[in-house]
Design a protein around this motif. Structure first.
Motif, PDB file in Angstrom:
ATOM      1  N   ILE A   1       0.834  -1.212   0.000  1.00 20.75           N
ATOM      2  CA  ILE A   1       0.000   0.000   0.000  1.00 20.75           C
ATOM      3  C   ILE A   1       0.862   1.253   0.000  1.00 20.75           C
ATOM      4  N   CYS A   2       1.899   1.285   0.851  1.00 21.84           N
ATOM      5  CA  CYS A   2       2.771   2.467   0.905  1.00 21.84           C
ATOM      6  C   CYS A   2       3.539   2.647  -0.405  1.00 21.84           C
ATOM      7  N   GLY A   3       3.976   1.549  -1.004  1.00 19.36           N
ATOM      8  CA  GLY A   3       4.651   1.637  -2.294  1.00 19.36           C
ATOM      9  C   GLY A   3       3.725   2.127  -3.378  1.00 19.36           C
ATOM     10  N   SER A   4       2.498   1.632  -3.357  1.00 18.70           N
ATOM     11  CA  SER A   4       1.505   2.070  -4.331  1.00 18.70           C
ATOM     12  C   SER A   4       1.184   3.554  -4.174  1.00 18.70           C
TER      13      SER A   4
ATOM     14  N   VAL B   1      -2.229   5.255   3.064  1.00 21.43           N
ATOM     15  CA  VAL B   1      -3.541   5.599   2.499  1.00 21.43           C
ATOM     16  C   VAL B   1      -3.714   7.117   2.433  1.00 21.43           C
ATOM     17  N   LEU B   2      -3.369   7.807   3.520  1.00 22.22           N
ATOM     18  CA  LEU B   2      -3.532   9.265   3.547  1.00 22.22           C
ATOM     19  C   LEU B   2      -2.575   9.954   2.570  1.00 22.22           C
ATOM     20  N   LYS B   3      -1.364   9.407   2.411  1.00 22.84           N
ATOM     21  CA  LYS B   3      -0.425   9.992   1.432  1.00 22.84           C
ATOM     22  C   LYS B   3      -0.963   9.856   0.008  1.00 22.84           C
ATOM     23  N   ALA B   4      -1.630   8.734  -0.258  1.00 24.35           N
ATOM     24  CA  ALA B   4      -2.240   8.548  -1.568  1.00 24.35           C
ATOM     25  C   ALA B   4      -3.318   9.600  -1.805  1.00 24.35           C
ATOM     26  N   CYS B   5      -4.099   9.889  -0.775  1.00 24.76           N
ATOM     27  CA  CYS B   5      -5.140  10.919  -0.882  1.00 24.76           C
ATOM     28  C   CYS B   5      -4.528  12.298  -1.098  1.00 24.76           C
ATOM     29  N   VAL B   6      -3.418  12.570  -0.418  1.00 22.88           N
ATOM     30  CA  VAL B   6      -2.742  13.863  -0.575  1.00 22.88           C
ATOM     31  C   VAL B   6      -2.227  14.015  -1.997  1.00 22.88           C
ATOM     32  N   ASN B   7      -1.580  12.969  -2.510  1.00 22.16           N
ATOM     33  CA  ASN B   7      -0.976  13.036  -3.847  1.00 22.16           C
ATOM     34  C   ASN B   7      -2.004  13.286  -4.945  1.00 22.16           C
TER      35      ASN B   7
END
Length: 437
Positions: free
Chosen positions: A263-266, A297-303
């Motif tokens: 998940i973090c890599g994705s 998950v939150l980093k994906a939302c930020v990006n």
């Protein structure tokens, strides 16, 4: 264990000696099988008070409990008892004593090690581990070089510690020496650490990591969950999501670390929707996410600027009983600030149980500059200048402050910030030296 319960294990006088030996073993098992260390020590004391003969394993299990509680006085008491009972030369008791002292007092451990008449590889490994844990890498290295025989545990422990503490190049060098100078092979714990170290070595890390992966395929019968998770993390960090997903699907057993690595890599390299889909799949599989999972998950939302989804998953942390940490709050400030929701971002900061650090304030000020929210920025700037030292603030945040004032033509305030920034630079120069030693 009560006195009556312990007494029930005593053999009758008419029973043969072998039953007495079995009864003593049952007392050692009683110490071992207690649900917590406190109970184990209580049972040990009760057995001793009943004058029941103690065997070496009773001392070993009591020492393990005392070590887990970091109870130095209890360890010393058991040490004295072992000498009195004649177990001081018993290699199992001596190794357990050494392991107990290593946990709480390296000075006592060194004294005991020097006094041992018989040392085996386990006692050497215990001392090396103790010195590494206490940060005395030099002494650990000396012992590693001088020990009579190094087994796979010796090498693997040394490799893992170097890599886990950021000494990646040194750790990989020790791995190379083990592979080319001995017939031993590193265990999966060491290999997992090496792979994680490779993840942080640009640009050669991927090449080294793939070599380690190839070694594991050839020599390891079944790759452990931790080693597999490390491989997924490595491939994902370097952007090789195809390999990460392929190996993830290949793994029969997956835990929260495995899912979180993917998940973090994705979140770093893929579309946010794919990351969120992985998270939903993880939940369906019954694996409970942890704090690091939500960071990804939150980093994906930020990006991808997914404000609604970010709010949803931030709130979901409470449903899992997880307390948001500073990095989760930082993600929310980034997400809301980038979307121009400056007031809501400020509310998130105000609701923090933790003291906001300069990274949080810097992120907020960056959003204020981007959306030209001078009034909100001014209050934060005054708070930061009043409560944080120039060294803590740093030149990057000072530049943000200066830009905000300059954009709004507040030159006096901008000049004040420049003075703070110059003071910070002057302190750094005074604290540095041009003399090499």
């Amino acid at each position: 264990m009560s006195t009556r319960a312990i007494g029930s294990h005593l053999p009758k006088a008419t029973e043969p000696f072998r039953c007495k030996a079995r009864a003593i073993s049952s007392h050692a098992a009683a110490i071992r099988d207690e649900p917590c260390p406190y109970k184990s020590l209580e049972t040990f004391v009760s057995i001793h008070r009943l004058a029941i003969p103690l065997e070496s394993f009773s001392l070993v299990y009591a020492l393990q409990s005392a070590a887990s509680l970091r109870n130095l006085s209890q360890i010393r008491h058991i040490h004295c008892l072992s000498i009195k009972l004649g177990f001081s030369k018993n290699v199992y008791a001596a190794t357990s004593l050494l392991n107990g002292y290593v946990t709480v007092s390296m000075s006592d451990a060194c004294k005991l090690f020097d006094e041992l008449s018989e040392r085996n590889t386990a006692t050497w490994n215990t001392m090396i581990t103790g010195h590494l844990r206490s940060g005395n890498v030099r002494r650990a290295s000396e012992m590693f070089k001088t020990m009579p025989y190094r087994n796979a545990v010796s090498w693997s422990t040394f490799i893992s510690d170097h890599v886990n503490n950021g000494r990646w190049v040194t750790g990989l060098g020790i791995l190379r020496d083990m592979m080319f100078r001995t017939t031993l092979k590193p265990d999966q714990k060491a290999l997992s650490s090496v792979i994680l170290g490779c993840s942080r070595l640009d640009p050669v890390g991927l090449l080294l990591g793939r070599s380690v992966h190839g070694f594991m395929v050839k020599h390891v019968r079944k790759i452990s969950v931790n080693a597999g998770s490390a491989l997924i993390d490595m491939y994902a960090r370097f952007g090789f999501m195809k390999y990460a997903i392929k190996f993830f699907d290949f793994m029969q057993e997956k835990n929260v670390v495995t899912w979180t690595a993917l998940i973090c890599g994705s979140a770093l390299h893929s579309d946010a929707r794919k990351t969120l889909a992985l998270f939903e799949e993880m939940q369906v599989s019954g694996v409970r996410p942890n704090e690091l999972t939500f960071t990804g998950v939150l980093k994906a939302c930020v990006n991808s600027g997914l404000v609604h989804e970010g709010r949803k998953y931030f709130k979901m942390m409470e449903e899992y009983g997880l307390e948001p940490k500073i990095h989760h709050l930082g993600c929310m400030v980034d997400l809301l600030g980038n979307a121009g929701l400056i007031e809501e971002a400020y509310e998130v900061i105000q609701s923090m149980k933790l003291e906001p650090n300069i990274v949080i304030w810097g992120s907020f000020l960056s959003a204020c500059r981007e959306h030209n929210k001078l009034e909100m920025a001014e209050g934060v700037i005054e708070l930061v200048l009043r409560n944080m030292s120039p060294e803590t603030v740093g030149s990057g945040v000072y530049s943000l402050m200066y830009d905000i004032y300059a954009m709004n033509q507040k030159w006096d305030a901008a000049e004040k910030v420049r003075e703070f920034m110059n003071e910070s630079c002057a302190r750094k120069i005074r604290g540095s030296s041009f003399i090499s030693t």
